[in-house]
Scaffold this active site. Sequence first.
Site, short mmCIF file in Angstrom:
data_model
loop_
_atom_site.label_atom_id
_atom_site.label_comp_id
_atom_site.label_asym_id
_atom_site.label_seq_id
_atom_site.Cartn_x
_atom_site.Cartn_y
_atom_site.Cartn_z
N LEU A 13 0.81 -1.21 0.00
CA LEU A 13 0.00 0.00 0.00
C LEU A 13 0.85 1.26 0.00
O LEU A 13 0.51 2.24 -0.66
CB LEU A 13 -0.93 0.01 1.22
CG LEU A 13 -2.02 -1.06 1.26
CD1 LEU A 13 -2.82 -0.94 2.55
CD2 LEU A 13 -2.94 -0.93 0.06
N ALA A 14 1.91 1.26 0.77
CA ALA A 14 2.74 2.47 0.89
C ALA A 14 4.12 2.08 1.38
O ALA A 14 4.30 1.04 2.02
CB ALA A 14 2.09 3.47 1.85
N GLY A 60 7.61 4.09 3.14
CA GLY A 60 8.24 5.31 3.64
C GLY A 60 9.70 5.08 3.91
O GLY A 60 10.29 4.08 3.51
N GLY A 61 10.31 6.04 4.61
CA GLY A 61 11.73 5.95 4.87
C GLY A 61 12.10 4.80 5.79
O GLY A 61 13.17 4.22 5.69
N MET A 62 11.20 4.43 6.72
CA MET A 62 11.54 3.40 7.69
C MET A 62 10.64 2.18 7.59
O MET A 62 11.04 1.08 7.93
CB MET A 62 11.45 3.97 9.11
CG MET A 62 11.96 3.03 10.19
SD MET A 62 11.93 3.78 11.83
CE MET A 62 10.17 3.90 12.12
N VAL A 116 4.00 -0.63 4.26
CA VAL A 116 2.65 -1.00 4.68
C VAL A 116 2.02 -1.87 3.60
O VAL A 116 2.08 -1.54 2.41
CB VAL A 116 1.78 0.25 4.93
CG1 VAL A 116 0.39 -0.16 5.40
CG2 VAL A 116 2.43 1.16 5.96
N LYS A 159 2.16 -3.11 8.89
CA LYS A 159 3.34 -2.26 8.71
C LYS A 159 4.54 -2.95 9.31
O LYS A 159 4.49 -3.43 10.45
CB LYS A 159 3.14 -0.90 9.37
CG LYS A 159 4.34 0.04 9.18
CD LYS A 159 4.04 1.44 9.69
CE LYS A 159 5.21 2.39 9.44
NZ LYS A 159 4.93 3.77 9.87
N ASP A 195 4.52 14.92 12.84
CA ASP A 195 4.70 14.65 11.41
C ASP A 195 3.36 14.62 10.70
O ASP A 195 3.08 13.72 9.91
CB ASP A 195 5.45 13.32 11.21
CG ASP A 195 6.02 13.18 9.80
OD1 ASP A 195 6.24 14.22 9.14
OD2 ASP A 195 6.24 12.04 9.35
#
Length: 607
Positions: A149-150, A152-154, A157, A172, A265
């Site tokens: 789904l997604a 990110g930097g860390m 998901v 996640k 954030d």
Amino acid sequence: MTKPPGKDAADPLAVARKVHDACERFEADWKARPRPRVEDYLGPPEDPDRPALVEELAALEIELRQTVGEEPSLREYLRRFPPHADALRPLFREETDSGADEGAADGEPFEATVGLRPGDEPRRPASPSSSAPPAGGERFGKYELVAELARGGMGIVYRAHDTALNRPVALKMILSGALAGDADRERFRREAALAARLDHSNIVPIHEVGEQDGFLYFTMRLVEGGTLADHMETYREDPIAAAGLIETLARAVRYANEQGFIHCDLKPSNVLIDRDGSPRVTDFGLARQASQSSELTASGAVLGTPSYMAPEQASGDRKAIGPATDVHGLGAILYEILAGRPPFRMGTTMETVMQAIYCDPIPPHQLRPDVPRELEHICLKCLEKSPSDRYPTPAALADELARYIQGDVIAASGPVQKLRRWVRREPEIAARLAGLGLMSVLTEVNYHFLSLEPDATARAWVQVVLGLWAVLTLLFQQLKRRGRESDATRGAWILGDMTCLTLLVWIMGDLDTPLLIGYPLMVAASGLWFREGIVWLTTALAIAGYAGLHALAGLEWRQGQLGWSRPDALPFANVFIACLALAGYVVARIVKRIKAIDQYYELRRGG
């Protein structure tokens, strides 16, 4: 790419340029986070240049992933790009030579040809220490990973299916698996722990926290409507709906603040929209527990996304982080809805952070004239530089938005606030106009009260040049507002400034005038653009202007004509010119070092 009429193949140079541009954009986006996907840079399936794009972009992605300790596999890329096996195999020559891709012929996904019987489920490679996260379609403990789904930097998901409870979930996991450092793993655990303690209808709930095959993970409710970033246009067309959205988010964030947590954030990609349109806050990876003072919390508190970051975060002022920090984040989301872009966005991270600390964003109505002014005032109050000038809490922001929705009077606007925002938003313009106004006033004071021999002609010419300088300043402001902020425009601006300054010194008729301080000041100020070329251009123009004045001073002028009245009393021009050159060198070196630090920071962010 459309082939030119009469040609059977695309122009190799055009293809190479297209591939190069795609790789440049991919690498820049990789550094900016969240991680891009090669698939998004390939164009339509029928594009004849697609094989070349796949080969080069995949090679670039593999290299970038290896630099951060990941171990990309041929099998993964064959699964992602089945029609391009011939282009991918050379990128994994060791695996190919060892037969690792045997059976993955004809573009079929590797798992389909490794001896699975009908009804068998794809299995993850038995490599618990691998840093490569599993792909969609694989089994991960009791979860079936349906799709990514997604990323990110860390973390990454997935949409997943919980086979034990027979329900869909969002899963996640930490991106680098067993190779993740202790700080990353602790921050990931902390995100799960913080989110699990928050029970609110507009905060994504946590179901389970665990570890599988070296990967830390947690599962949460699957919110299937996408992120707010996918729904921006809907809210942009309805300001009342946008205000209602931010009000709902503000009350959810207020709840988190009351539990002792600051999100730190808030941005559109961290707001999920459910199928019924309800927004839900997610991603507490940088959340700061107000009562904690641990190193992990402190370091996390100054992290964030530069385009949405509050000044206290960008400057590392941890003590100033509080509920007003999340008010800033909510204001940044509202700004992007209204203006169609984040409040702060420059070419590099360093410039974006500097903008977040020192500059106010462009008022949304200048980007979209139909933006309601009352809602704009609320947005800009959220984005004030000082936390004390914003709404003190998300609850106060929510109440103000409720008044706006109901048509009541809001308290977010005022002439002082507007002037202060304009000065911070346009520092170059404000400084020039203020300086020019001061010089104009002092010229009149000197002429009427202090001069022993008032010169009406010189006074008139000074005011004319100051007026011309002000007009040029406003002209360049308009060019900047219309997106013409290039190095060529900056160079023209500097040329106009130096010309006006040189004319003023010439009119004053004496080379020992205090106005000479303007030359080194201009050189120093040019460093604020963070362009070495601009600094050296400013230095060269300053030296040329002063040298020209010195040459003119050596000429004899007829009485009554503008010029130097004492050509025999010249200062040592070589000393002043050497000082200007030295000032330019120092400023250029400082800019170069700052840019080197920025480049290092960009690379670290990309990793």
